[in-house]
Design an enzyme around this catalytic site. Structure first.
Site, PDB file in Angstrom:
ATOM      1  N   CYS A  36     -15.847   4.299   3.772  1.00 32.99           N
ATOM      2  CA  CYS A  36     -17.197   3.959   3.325  1.00 32.99           C
ATOM      3  C   CYS A  36     -17.149   2.571   2.695  1.00 32.99           C
ATOM      4  CB  CYS A  36     -17.681   4.992   2.307  1.00 32.99           C
ATOM      5  SG  CYS A  36     -19.337   4.673   1.636  1.00 32.99           S
ATOM      6  N   CYS A  82     -24.401  -5.616 -14.059  1.00 29.19           N
ATOM      7  CA  CYS A  82     -24.675  -5.149 -12.692  1.00 29.19           C
ATOM      8  C   CYS A  82     -24.100  -3.748 -12.477  1.00 29.19           C
ATOM      9  CB  CYS A  82     -24.069  -6.119 -11.683  1.00 29.19           C
ATOM     10  SG  CYS A  82     -24.278  -5.611  -9.956  1.00 29.19           S
ATOM     11  N   CYS A 119     -22.975  -1.222  -7.370  1.00 28.01           N
ATOM     12  CA  CYS A 119     -22.000  -0.366  -6.683  1.00 28.01           C
ATOM     13  C   CYS A 119     -22.130   1.079  -7.115  1.00 28.01           C
ATOM     14  CB  CYS A 119     -20.583  -0.882  -6.922  1.00 28.01           C
ATOM     15  SG  CYS A 119     -20.053  -0.925  -8.659  1.00 28.01           S
ATOM     16  N   CYS A 137     -21.955  -5.511  -3.512  1.00 25.24           N
ATOM     17  CA  CYS A 137     -21.516  -6.351  -4.626  1.00 25.24           C
ATOM     18  C   CYS A 137     -22.072  -7.768  -4.482  1.00 25.24           C
ATOM     19  CB  CYS A 137     -19.988  -6.407  -4.672  1.00 25.24           C
ATOM     20  SG  CYS A 137     -19.344  -7.467  -5.992  1.00 25.24           S
ATOM     21  N   ASP A 166       0.769  -1.246   0.000  1.00 27.91           N
ATOM     22  CA  ASP A 166       0.000   0.000   0.000  1.00 27.91           C
ATOM     23  C   ASP A 166       0.800   1.296   0.000  1.00 27.91           C
ATOM     24  OD1 ASP A 166      -2.423   1.371  -0.118  1.00 27.91           O
ATOM     25  OD2 ASP A 166      -2.568   1.548   2.046  1.00 27.91           O
ATOM     26  N   CYS A 226     -15.482  10.982  -3.239  1.00 31.05           N
ATOM     27  CA  CYS A 226     -15.576   9.705  -2.528  1.00 31.05           C
ATOM     28  C   CYS A 226     -15.532   9.932  -1.021  1.00 31.05           C
ATOM     29  CB  CYS A 226     -14.427   8.798  -2.975  1.00 31.05           C
ATOM     30  SG  CYS A 226     -14.323   7.235  -2.079  1.00 31.05           S
TER      31      CYS A 226
END
Length: 347
Positions: free
Chosen positions: A241, A191, A194, A248, A134, A214
């Site tokens: 969030c 789909c 999201c 999903c 990360d 976001c």
């Protein structure tokens, strides 16, 4: 040990160390990633995350970061929740903390396991390697998709057939020339759950995120006042969030039993009271969030977030503690508290 036997043993050792999946890809497997990153940055979608722009050339390709790399080993560690991440949506006096941050800091847990796997690799097949989780300029999600851990969904996060949207990613760059696994295949289909779930309309289109809208960016990365037109959409989310991840459909295959025990939620982080969060000083903040990734945002940003949530709560019992925050040393906290009071009192 043969090449195939080494790869089998590598994946078995990764599983023993707590990883849910381990796959291999080539450092040249994501040729389009650098261009997509540059286009995304040029549009300003990264907001205040200047570190993404500063090291974009290294981020765009594994060889840009380490020219000697021959193979990229991508690993996923599950943090599948055992509860409904959206359960607090209708409990306005409590703060909602993203599932990933309710347990131990994933940076520490994943890196510790990566280093252990790296030591095993060096003993089994001596070579140079580097481990990342990360904080380095690594395109984890495109590389994970190229390795076959899953695919990047329309919410831009990884989706795994076995673990749904609940995976932490780590990587090992190695000078070993290892046979790549087959890439993942996009299985989102038609789909758009999201996209519809996002409370602040942060997706201009599928597979593209405007971080400036976001909630995760606004509550974690953004340091100044949160734009007023987005405050109502934040609801009672005080750190991150989960909405686009939680809805999903692929999560139906994810099992909480697969989650690493380090990510089991701490009781005090599951549903904290907004009043308690608004009353935090630096010392109590550090005590409450010790060992948590939340500690990186500091007391002021947490209180700012809690004040926004308080303004959205309709709970007038929070007025006294908000009034006290009008005298806070941080003008961003003062701004959030005054906005919250306007919502609860003036309206």
């Amino acid at each position: 040990m043969t090449h195939a036997a080494f790869i089998d043993a590598l994946k078995a050792e990764a599983k023993r160390l707590g990883f849910a999946d381990c796959r291999i890809t080539s450092p040249d497997a994501i040729p389009a990633a650098a261009g997509r990153l540059q286009a995304w940055l040029a549009e300003g979608n990264h907001g205040e995350m200047g570190w993404m722009e500063a090291r974009a050339e290294q981020r765009g390709s594994p060889r840009g970061l380490w020219p000697e790399v021959s193979s990229v080993i991508m690993l996923g560690m599950a943090y599948t929740p055992g509860h409904d991440p959206l359960a607090l949506a209708d409990v306005p006096d409590r703060g909602r903390i993203s599932v990933y941050a309710q347990g131990q800091d994933y940076h520490d847990v994943v890196k510790r396991a990566l280093k252990a796997l790296a030591r095993w690799m060096v003993d089994a097949a001596p070579a140079e390697l580097k481990v990342f989780v990360d904080t380095a300029p690594v395109m984890e999600k495109p590389l994970a998709a190229a390795a076959g851990l899953g695919w990047q969904g329309k919410h831009t996060n990884m989706v795994s057939r076995g673990e749904g949207s609940w995976l932490f990613l780590g990587s090992i760059y190695s000078t070993l020339d290892l046979t790549p696994d087959a890439p993942g295949r996009d299985s989102c289909g038609s789909c758009d759950a999201c996209q519809r779930a996002c409370p602040t309309d942060a997706f201009p289109e599928p597979y593209r995120l405007d971080a400036r809208r976001c909630v995760s960016y606004l509550t974690i990365e953004h340091k100044g006042p949160i734009p007023e037109d987005l405050r109502a959409g934040i609801g009672n989310r005080i750190y991150g969030c989960d909405d686009c991840l939680a809805v999903c459909p692929w999560n139906k295959f994810a099992e909480a039993a697969h989650a690493h025990r380090a990510f089991l939620p701490r009781a005090e982080l599951v549903a904290p009271r907004l009043g308690d969060l608004l009353d935090l000083d630096d010392a109590s903040f550090r005590e409450m969030f010790a060992g948590s990734p939340i500690k990186r945002i500091g007391r002021n940003r947490m209180v700012r977030n809690a004040a926004i949530a308080a303004g959205n709560s309709g709970d007038r019992s929070l007025v006294p503690v908000l009034e006290a925050l009008r005298g806070d040393d941080d003008p961003v906290v003062v701004d959030a508290a005054e906005w919250a009071l306007e919502q609860l009192v003036d309206r």
